[in-house]
Design a protein around this motif. Structure first.
Motif, PDB file in Angstrom:
ATOM      1  N   ASN A 380       0.837  -1.199   0.000  1.00 54.11           N
ATOM      2  CA  ASN A 380       0.000   0.000   0.000  1.00 54.11           C
ATOM      3  C   ASN A 380       0.876   1.255   0.000  1.00 54.11           C
ATOM      4  O   ASN A 380       2.078   1.195   0.259  1.00 54.11           O
ATOM      5  CB  ASN A 380      -0.913   0.026   1.224  1.00 54.11           C
ATOM      6  N   THR A 381       0.239   2.389  -0.252  1.00 57.26           N
ATOM      7  CA  THR A 381       0.932   3.677  -0.214  1.00 57.26           C
ATOM      8  C   THR A 381       0.164   4.636   0.681  1.00 57.26           C
ATOM      9  O   THR A 381      -1.046   4.833   0.484  1.00 57.26           O
ATOM     10  CB  THR A 381       1.069   4.281  -1.623  1.00 57.26           C
ATOM     11  N   LEU A 382       0.842   5.211   1.663  1.00 61.54           N
ATOM     12  CA  LEU A 382       0.259   6.237   2.530  1.00 61.54           C
ATOM     13  C   LEU A 382       0.544   7.594   1.910  1.00 61.54           C
ATOM     14  O   LEU A 382       1.699   7.929   1.651  1.00 61.54           O
ATOM     15  CB  LEU A 382       0.855   6.164   3.931  1.00 61.54           C
ATOM     16  N   ILE A 383      -0.495   8.371   1.674  1.00 60.52           N
ATOM     17  CA  ILE A 383      -0.369   9.674   1.029  1.00 60.52           C
ATOM     18  C   ILE A 383      -0.846  10.749   1.993  1.00 60.52           C
ATOM     19  O   ILE A 383      -1.912  10.628   2.597  1.00 60.52           O
ATOM     20  CB  ILE A 383      -1.183   9.720  -0.274  1.00 60.52           C
ATOM     21  N   CYS A 384      -0.046  11.782   2.140  1.00 58.53           N
ATOM     22  CA  CYS A 384      -0.406  12.938   2.967  1.00 58.53           C
ATOM     23  C   CYS A 384      -0.659  14.126   2.057  1.00 58.53           C
ATOM     24  O   CYS A 384       0.265  14.637   1.423  1.00 58.53           O
ATOM     25  CB  CYS A 384       0.708  13.248   3.964  1.00 58.53           C
ATOM     26  N   GLU A 385      -1.909  14.531   1.966  1.00 58.49           N
ATOM     27  CA  GLU A 385      -2.314  15.721   1.206  1.00 58.49           C
ATOM     28  C   GLU A 385      -2.261  16.897   2.178  1.00 58.49           C
ATOM     29  O   GLU A 385      -3.254  17.304   2.764  1.00 58.49           O
ATOM     30  CB  GLU A 385      -3.720  15.493   0.638  1.00 58.49           C
ATOM     31  N   GLY A 386      -1.055  17.437   2.340  1.00 59.57           N
ATOM     32  CA  GLY A 386      -0.731  18.252   3.501  1.00 59.57           C
ATOM     33  C   GLY A 386      -1.553  19.495   3.705  1.00 59.57           C
ATOM     34  O   GLY A 386      -1.899  19.843   4.833  1.00 59.57           O
ATOM     35  N   ILE A 387      -1.870  20.230   2.636  1.00 58.92           N
ATOM     36  CA  ILE A 387      -2.573  21.498   2.800  1.00 58.92           C
ATOM     37  C   ILE A 387      -3.970  21.281   3.350  1.00 58.92           C
ATOM     38  O   ILE A 387      -4.534  22.154   4.011  1.00 58.92           O
ATOM     39  CB  ILE A 387      -2.641  22.264   1.460  1.00 58.92           C
TER      40      ILE A 387
END
Length: 543
Positions: A380-387
């Motif tokens: 899996n891939t953990l994605i942080c959409e920071g804004i």
């Protein structure tokens, strides 16, 4: 309980959870069962997939910006001081270590009128710390380095620097290694200067007059990430403003790092590799550009899907339309750590191996700043959409199996209640990292979850799932539905059973292979069953 009534109740539970706006807003089978670390305001949180807090650390400083969980259970964290000498987005100034219990054990300021830590740090395998910083160059020094005076819009120019320090005592450090980008510049503007040359034939150098459409401000490079590859002893760097990533040799001495020779790869501190915007070294045009203000490039670790390749969050800032992506790129090599390059061309690859975007509506996935992507052990891939303060996890087939929205106001630390719309407050996150349950930091630590961060949480759907992905129980329990007592039959030793109501509140606990709900109201409950470091959750009905 009547079957139609039971069905209606189950639907109502799913509806309630689907209305969650902050904390864990969705979770599905297939999510990786790890612990996620992130910082917001002065707090650093370690949470499980349900959003429950496993540990929390408090600093006197807001982020500056990176944070890491060390193998001994400490956190290494950058903080933002109140200094006004060197200011731009991502500024920091202080590096801290807190132990698992939350005590400050080391605090080191790299913050003077002439230099300041910013954005990133990195914990080295030997206990040292890499620090990303800027140092001031006067305009006279910039002109001597070949900068076109017409492209100097402020009173100075920032050199990007990486230092490696050994922590000493509670508040000191010894600098043991140093690299500066100002030692690796080229320009074709002023032939009276020592670094005058053919930019297109010097891909190992940085063109001091390439601004990527920028204004010539002091912060012309805006490095935002440094990550270390211990296998190759290399450092990968991200320049947001130039939309490029660079790889340099860490095996050099400080003296060699200021030259173009020495070290394992015999190129000193010159670039070993670069990618993302070949027009920066006259080997392409804007049409060949692939990165737009990217963050957090790093080499995927051995043993994980796409090991040895580079994963990077491509923010998409500055293009039209603006949307974000996650890239995985595979640099060609002649031998380990030696990157294939043909003179007077651009470094490969021509395109990423893999691109994740919101294919249905690309602009709905967009964070112009901040952000990260991390490949996990299960693929899996953990994605942080920071804004947007959003973290989500996708499977290899790009199904979203987990989503979490930061409930903390990143400006003042205020915590919101469940069902608050996240668009009504700032909740930015610089980066998030997920750690496997077997990570050394968790050995002999109390990992009992406490309440989620958000107020008035609703965890009902979370407890309807098995949340142990790395080792499943062979388990049965009966009777279900029940009028009271429930017995557990398992191939593993049962250490503890906890029962939760549909609001996620624990209402009873047992240390045997049975639990009694006789004194509870009729309805749906969730049993969390523990065996060693594993746990599983099951839904039961009392009537």
């Amino acid at each position: 309980m009547h079957r139609k009534l039971l069905f209606a109740l189950l639907i109502s539970i799913n509806v309630v959870f689907s209305q969650n706006t902050i904390g864990t807003t969705s979770i599905s089978e297939g999510v990786y069962d790890g612990y996620t670390l992130f910082t917001s305001h002065t707090e650093t949180y370690l949470i499980n997939n349900c959003g429950e807090v496993i540990n929390q650390w408090t600093s006197s400083f807001p982020p500056g910006n990176a944070v890491y969980l060390l193998e001994n259970g400490d956190i290494l964290r950058a903080g933002r001081t109140s200094s006004s000498d060197i200011t731009f987005g991502g500024q920091g100034g202080v590096i801290e270590i807190y132990n698992w219990e939350g005590n400050l054990t080391w605090q080191y300021f790299y913050d003077t009128p002439m230099m300041r830590q910013h954005h990133d740090i990195y914990p080295m395998p030997n206990g040292n710390v890499l620090i990303l910083a800027v140092t001031r160059m006067t305009n006279a020094e910039a002109i001597q380095a070949g900068r076109n005076p017409a492209e100097l819009s402020e009173t100075d120019l920032y050199n990007e620097q990486i230092i490696e320090v050994t922590p000493v005592g509670a508040n000191s450090a010894t600098i043991v290694w140093e690299w500066n980008v100002k030692d690796h510049l080229v320009q074709d503007f002023d032939n009276s200067k020592d670094n005058f040359g053919d930019v297109g034939l010097s891909p190992e150098k940085l063109n001091i007059n390439f601004l990527n459409g920028g204004s010539g401000a002091s912060n012309w490079l805006h490095f935002n990430s440094i990550q270390f590859n211990p296998v190759l002893d290399q450092i990968i760097i991200s320049s947001r403003n130039l939309s490029e990533i660079y790889i340099i040799d860490h095996s050099t001495s400080t003296a060699e790092a200021a030259t173009n020779s020495g070290g394992t790869y015999n190129k000193g501190g010159d670039f070993l590799y670069r990618w993302g915007n070949p027009q920066s070294y006259n080997q392409g045009t804007e049409a060949d550009r692939q990165l737009y203000g990217q963050h957090y490039p790093y080499v995927i670790e051995n043993g994980i899907l796409d090991a040895g390749k580079i994963i990077v969050f491509n923010n998409g800032n500055g293009r039209n339309p603006m949307f974000s992506e996650v890239f995985i790129i595979n640099p060609e090599t002649d031998s380990p750590g030696v990157y294939t390059y043909q003179s007077n061309t651009a470094f490969g690859p021509v395109a990423p191996d893999y691109i994740y975007s919101n294919s249905a509506s690309p602009t709905d996935f967009f964070s112009g700043i901040l952000s990260s992507a991390q490949r996990l052990p299960n693929g899996n891939t953990l994605i942080c959409e920071g804004i947007n303060g959003r973290m989500f996890e996708i499977t290899p087939n790009e199904s979203i199996v987990w989503e979490y929205i930061n409930p903390v106001n990143s400006n003042n630390g205020t915590v919101s209640s469940q069902e608050t719309e996240p668009s009504t407050f700032a909740n930015t996150i610089f980066r998030s990292l997920k750690y496997k349950p077997e990570y050394a930091a968790f050995i002999d630590k109390d990992l009992t979850p406490s309440d989620p961060i958000e107020l008035n949480p609703d965890l009902s759907a979370c407890y309807s799932l098995s949340i142990s992905d790395f080792e499943q129980f062979d388990i049965s329990f009966y009777p279900n539905p029940t009028k009271g007592s429930i017995a557990i039959d398992s191939n593993k030793t049962i250490d503890k059973i906890e029962a939760y109501n549909t609001l996620g509140r624990k209402i009873i606990e047992s240390n045997t292979k049975a639990i009694d709900l006789s004194n509870q109201s009729n309805g749906i409950y969730f049993l969390r069953i523990y065996s060693g470091s594993n746990n599983v959750s099951k839904k039961v009905i009392k009537h």
